[in-house]
Enzyme design. Structure first.
Site, PDB file in Angstrom:
ATOM      1  N   ARG A 120     -23.565  -7.868   0.224  1.00  0.00           N
ATOM      2  CA  ARG A 120     -22.137  -8.000  -0.110  1.00  0.00           C
ATOM      3  C   ARG A 120     -21.593  -9.208   0.643  1.00  0.00           C
ATOM      4  O   ARG A 120     -21.544  -9.190   1.877  1.00  0.00           O
ATOM      5  CB  ARG A 120     -21.412  -6.714   0.302  1.00  0.00           C
ATOM      6  N   LYS A 177     -18.645 -11.685   9.391  1.00  0.00           N
ATOM      7  CA  LYS A 177     -18.130 -10.691  10.327  1.00  0.00           C
ATOM      8  C   LYS A 177     -18.172 -11.173  11.768  1.00  0.00           C
ATOM      9  O   LYS A 177     -18.854 -12.132  12.107  1.00  0.00           O
ATOM     10  CB  LYS A 177     -18.858  -9.350  10.137  1.00  0.00           C
TER      11      LYS A 177
HETATM   12  C1  8Y4 Z   1     -14.160 -11.647   7.963  1.00  0.00           C
HETATM   13  C2  8Y4 Z   1     -14.159 -11.225   6.655  1.00  0.00           C
HETATM   14  C3  8Y4 Z   1     -14.355 -10.722   8.946  1.00  0.00           C
HETATM   15  C4  8Y4 Z   1     -14.326  -9.891   6.351  1.00  0.00           C
HETATM   16  C5  8Y4 Z   1     -14.502  -9.392   8.648  1.00  0.00           C
HETATM   17  C6  8Y4 Z   1     -14.505  -8.964   7.329  1.00  0.00           C
HETATM   18  C7  8Y4 Z   1     -18.368  -3.570   4.048  1.00  0.00           C
HETATM   19  C8  8Y4 Z   1     -17.759  -2.923   2.960  1.00  0.00           C
HETATM   20  C9  8Y4 Z   1     -16.292  -4.092   4.070  1.00  0.00           C
HETATM   21  C10 8Y4 Z   1     -19.762  -3.352   4.273  1.00  0.00           C
HETATM   22  C11 8Y4 Z   1     -19.719  -1.949   2.300  1.00  0.00           C
HETATM   23  C12 8Y4 Z   1     -15.107  -7.009   5.975  1.00  0.00           C
HETATM   24  C13 8Y4 Z   1     -15.437  -2.799   2.054  1.00  0.00           C
HETATM   25  C14 8Y4 Z   1     -14.993  -5.536   6.067  1.00  0.00           C
HETATM   26  N1  8Y4 Z   1     -17.434  -4.299   4.722  1.00  0.00           N
HETATM   27  N2  8Y4 Z   1     -18.406  -2.134   2.094  1.00  0.00           N
HETATM   28  N3  8Y4 Z   1     -16.449  -3.262   2.995  1.00  0.00           N
HETATM   29  N4  8Y4 Z   1     -20.389  -2.531   3.360  1.00  0.00           N
HETATM   30  N5  8Y4 Z   1     -20.419  -1.168   1.470  1.00  0.00           N
HETATM   31  N6  8Y4 Z   1     -14.646  -7.616   7.099  1.00  0.00           N
HETATM   32  O1  8Y4 Z   1     -20.379  -3.837   5.217  1.00  0.00           O
HETATM   33  O2  8Y4 Z   1     -15.555  -7.564   5.014  1.00  0.00           O
HETATM   34  S1  8Y4 Z   1     -14.737  -4.752   4.495  1.00  0.00           S
END
Ligand code: 8Y4
Length: 296
Positions: A273, A239
């Protein structure tokens, strides 16, 4: 008197949790569970048909399990900041064929990453066992009744605002206190809706309506959520707060993710996750090995 090593082991064991639901029996405490991320969303590179995307996703999920994933989180809508919502029908078209296939062939349970009850219903019918709802049952009034009726455990994630505007200007007096109050309120709501407390997981929602500093404070103070008595899930993987601290793009955030995962585990996370399952399994096993030798 010097404590016996066996007593130390007992005293320093993290809290044990058993998460049960229809077709589900997970234990965490002795080991942190690694949730592998499976996005079934079209990206700018793929213009292939739906079959190709489904096929890709299935192969990717099988690889995540071989890397050591304990669960697979399947999502068909981008939850990234500023992302546009996807109609339920499209989300279902993306995730259901993948879940149908994986639930028959994989040894590990599948969670469905959605805030829509219609998608969760079809995903559960296809074999998903856990609802991962980034809205904590707030966006769709049918989600809580669905969780209650199916008995599927649910992840209640904190978010300030909505995915579209959450990063505009996140403000908190005390981010951990406010998330704790949110958890209490959402647990109360879930219980009133007929969802058993022992089917609830909590997630502070790293990156969802938080500044870099808020995300770092959440990780530093994660142990404060232990008082709520429910397992804590964190999703720091790749992130932007890692990118901000280290000044690195998403593709270069493996080590920063490893540090965030290690810190999270030290402070009581039960599930992480992540995208990089093989690496984070190693991080988790190493932190756990160290933790067994704590004296306090
Ligand atoms: C690069 C890759 C930068 C991915 C940002 C991202 C969470 C979640 C997401 C979390 C739970 C993400 C669906 C966002 N984050 N579910 N989901 N907890 N429970 N961004 O932190 O991965 S999606």
């Amino acid at each position: 008197m010097t404590p016996q090593p066996s007593q130390r082991l007992v005293e320093n064991s993290p809290p044990l949790f058993h998460l049960q639901g229809p077709g589900l029996n997970l234990t965490f405490g002795p080991r942190v569970l690694i949730m592998g991320i499976l996005n079934v969303t079209p990206d700018s590179f793929s213009d292939g048909g739906l079959f190709l995307k489904t096929d890709d996703a299935i192969r990717r999920a099988e690889a995540l399990v071989e890397e050591g994933a304990d669960l697979i989180d399947v999502g068909g809508e981008s939850s990234r900041p500023g992302a546009d919502p996807v109609p339920a029908e499209e989300e279902i078209r993306r995730v259901v064929p993948v879940i149908e296939h994986l639930s028959k062939r994989l040894s590990v349970p599948i969670s469905i990453d959605t805030s829509k009850a219609g998608v969760a219903l079809r995903a559960i019918a296809a074999g998903a066992r856990i609802i991962n709802d980034i809205s904590a049952l707030r966006f769709d009034p049918e989600m809580a009744p669905l969780a209650a009726e199916t008995g599927a455990p649910v992840v209640l994630m904190h978010m300030q605002g909505t995915p579209k505007e959450m990063q505009a200007r996140p403000v908190y007096t005390d981010v951990v206190r406010e998330i704790t109050a949110f958890f209490k309120s959402r647990i109360r709501f879930a219980e009133r809706s007929g969802i058993a407390r022992d089917r609830i997981l909590l997630d502070p929602g790293i990156g969802f309506g938080k500044t870099t500093e808020h995300n770092l404070e959440i990780l530093a103070r994660l142990s404060e959520f232990r008082s709520l008595g429910r397992p804590v899930l964190i999703g720091p993987s790749r992130k932007s707060f890692i990118g901000r601290v280290l000044d690195l793009p998403a593709a270069e955030r493996l080590e920063g993710t490893a540090a965030a995962v290690a810190a999270g585990i030290l402070h009581g996370a039960s599930i992480v996750r992540v995208h990089d399952v093989r690496a984070m399994v190693r991080v988790a096993r190493m932190v756990e090995a160290i933790e067994r030798f704590r004296h306090d």
